[in-house]
Design a protein around this motif. Structure first.
Motif, mmCIF file in Angstrom:
data_model
loop_
_atom_site.group_PDB
_atom_site.id
_atom_site.type_symbol
_atom_site.label_atom_id
_atom_site.label_comp_id
_atom_site.label_asym_id
_atom_site.label_seq_id
_atom_site.Cartn_x
_atom_site.Cartn_y
_atom_site.Cartn_z
ATOM 1 N N GLN A 18 0.435 -0.809 -0.016
ATOM 2 C CA GLN A 18 -0.019 -0.027 -0.104
ATOM 3 C C GLN A 18 1.006 1.304 -0.032
ATOM 4 N N LEU A 19 2.194 1.354 0.691
ATOM 5 C CA LEU A 19 3.094 2.518 0.368
ATOM 6 C C LEU A 19 3.135 2.544 -0.787
ATOM 7 N N GLN A 20 3.925 1.414 -1.218
ATOM 8 C CA GLN A 20 4.806 1.952 -2.664
ATOM 9 C C GLN A 20 3.439 2.246 -3.381
ATOM 10 N N ARG A 88 8.998 10.009 -2.242
ATOM 11 C CA ARG A 88 8.638 9.130 -2.400
ATOM 12 C C ARG A 88 9.033 7.849 -3.507
ATOM 13 N N MET A 89 10.125 8.035 -3.938
ATOM 14 C CA MET A 89 10.550 7.325 -3.897
ATOM 15 C C MET A 89 11.399 5.981 -3.261
ATOM 16 N N LYS A 90 11.719 6.690 -2.200
ATOM 17 C CA LYS A 90 12.722 6.250 -0.994
ATOM 18 C C LYS A 90 11.230 4.669 -0.788
ATOM 19 N N TYR A 91 9.912 4.823 -0.929
ATOM 20 C CA TYR A 91 9.591 3.710 -0.289
ATOM 21 C C TYR A 91 8.791 2.479 -1.521
ATOM 22 N N VAL A 93 9.850 -0.097 -3.226
ATOM 23 C CA VAL A 93 10.947 -0.296 -3.362
ATOM 24 C C VAL A 93 11.214 -1.579 -4.781
ATOM 25 N N ASP A 94 10.181 -1.375 -5.202
ATOM 26 C CA ASP A 94 10.369 -3.020 -6.328
ATOM 27 C C ASP A 94 10.581 -2.225 -7.326
ATOM 28 N N GLN A 95 11.397 -2.664 -8.230
ATOM 29 C CA GLN A 95 12.024 -1.799 -9.375
ATOM 30 C C GLN A 95 10.552 -1.603 -10.327
ATOM 31 N N PRO A 96 9.960 -3.039 -10.801
ATOM 32 C CA PRO A 96 8.930 -2.277 -12.206
ATOM 33 C C PRO A 96 8.146 -1.896 -11.611
ATOM 34 N N MET A 97 7.859 -1.408 -10.126
ATOM 35 C CA MET A 97 7.727 -0.186 -9.562
ATOM 36 C C MET A 97 7.637 1.229 -9.440
ATOM 37 N N ARG A 98 8.600 1.274 -9.589
ATOM 38 C CA ARG A 98 9.587 2.594 -10.025
ATOM 39 C C ARG A 98 9.415 2.521 -11.472
ATOM 40 N N GLU A 99 9.884 1.724 -12.336
ATOM 41 C CA GLU A 99 9.927 1.700 -13.852
ATOM 42 C C GLU A 99 8.137 2.725 -14.086
ATOM 43 N N LEU A 100 7.630 2.175 -13.403
ATOM 44 C CA LEU A 100 5.838 2.044 -13.639
ATOM 45 C C LEU A 100 5.521 3.661 -13.120
ATOM 46 N N ALA A 101 7.018 3.965 -12.072
ATOM 47 C CA ALA A 101 6.430 5.532 -11.382
ATOM 48 C C ALA A 101 6.751 6.539 -12.940
ATOM 49 N N LEU A 126 13.376 12.132 -12.553
ATOM 50 C CA LEU A 126 12.787 11.347 -11.676
ATOM 51 C C LEU A 126 13.428 10.047 -11.975
ATOM 52 N N GLU A 127 13.674 9.956 -13.468
ATOM 53 C CA GLU A 127 14.349 8.673 -14.690
ATOM 54 C C GLU A 127 15.985 8.913 -13.811
ATOM 55 N N THR A 128 16.857 9.716 -13.232
ATOM 56 C CA THR A 128 17.658 9.501 -12.420
ATOM 57 C C THR A 128 17.455 8.691 -10.564
ATOM 58 N N GLN A 129 16.042 8.762 -10.663
ATOM 59 C CA GLN A 129 15.630 7.516 -9.472
ATOM 60 C C GLN A 129 15.345 6.229 -9.923
ATOM 61 N N VAL A 130 15.031 6.267 -10.519
ATOM 62 C CA VAL A 130 14.514 4.935 -10.843
ATOM 63 C C VAL A 130 15.807 3.847 -11.567
#
Length: 130
Positions: A18-20, A88-91, A93-101, A126-130
């Protein structure tokens, strides 16, 4: 009793998940507001995507979106965009979710057909955070 429920949720991964989801939604809403205005086309992209989330919160999705939109506007006005994204990116944790962001943020900023310099800068960060 609520503390025991919280522990149960932690054990089952619901809180992390849920946090993600909340962090993804927060980022999407930031990109609605990042150019200094809230565009209906951009907000509709977020709302439509948000309906696909398996939302598991005591706060309704509509109330969450309304509240977070105000917080995103504040982050833009106070030039805290990068800090907001990092937090927000700190929370997420899953790479697919980061890419979805990143994917959702790109869809949001493309929704109105205008790419503002603030949107460009924020998406590059944001791209640098993914």
């Amino acid at each position: 009793m609520k503390f025991e429920q919280l522990l149960d949720h932690f054990d089952s991964g619901i809180c992390v998940e849920q946090l993600q989801k909340e962090s993804l939604l927060d980022l999407a809403l930031l990109f609605v507001a990042v150019d200094g205005s809230v565009c209906d086309a951009e907000l509709n992209v977020v709302k439509e995507w948000a309906t696909t989330l398996n939302w598991n919160s005591a706060v309704s999705m509509d109330n969450y979106i309304a509240d977070m939109t105000g917080k995103c506007i504040h982050a833009v006005k106070t030039a805290d965009i990068e800090a907001f994204i990092k937090h927000r990116m700190k929370y997420i944790v899953d790479q697919p979710m980061r890419e979805l962001a990143l994917k959702i943020a790109q869809e949001v900023i493309e929704a109105d057909g205008n790419l503002d310099s603030k949107e460009k800068s924020a998406i590059e960060f944001l791209e640098t955070q993914v």
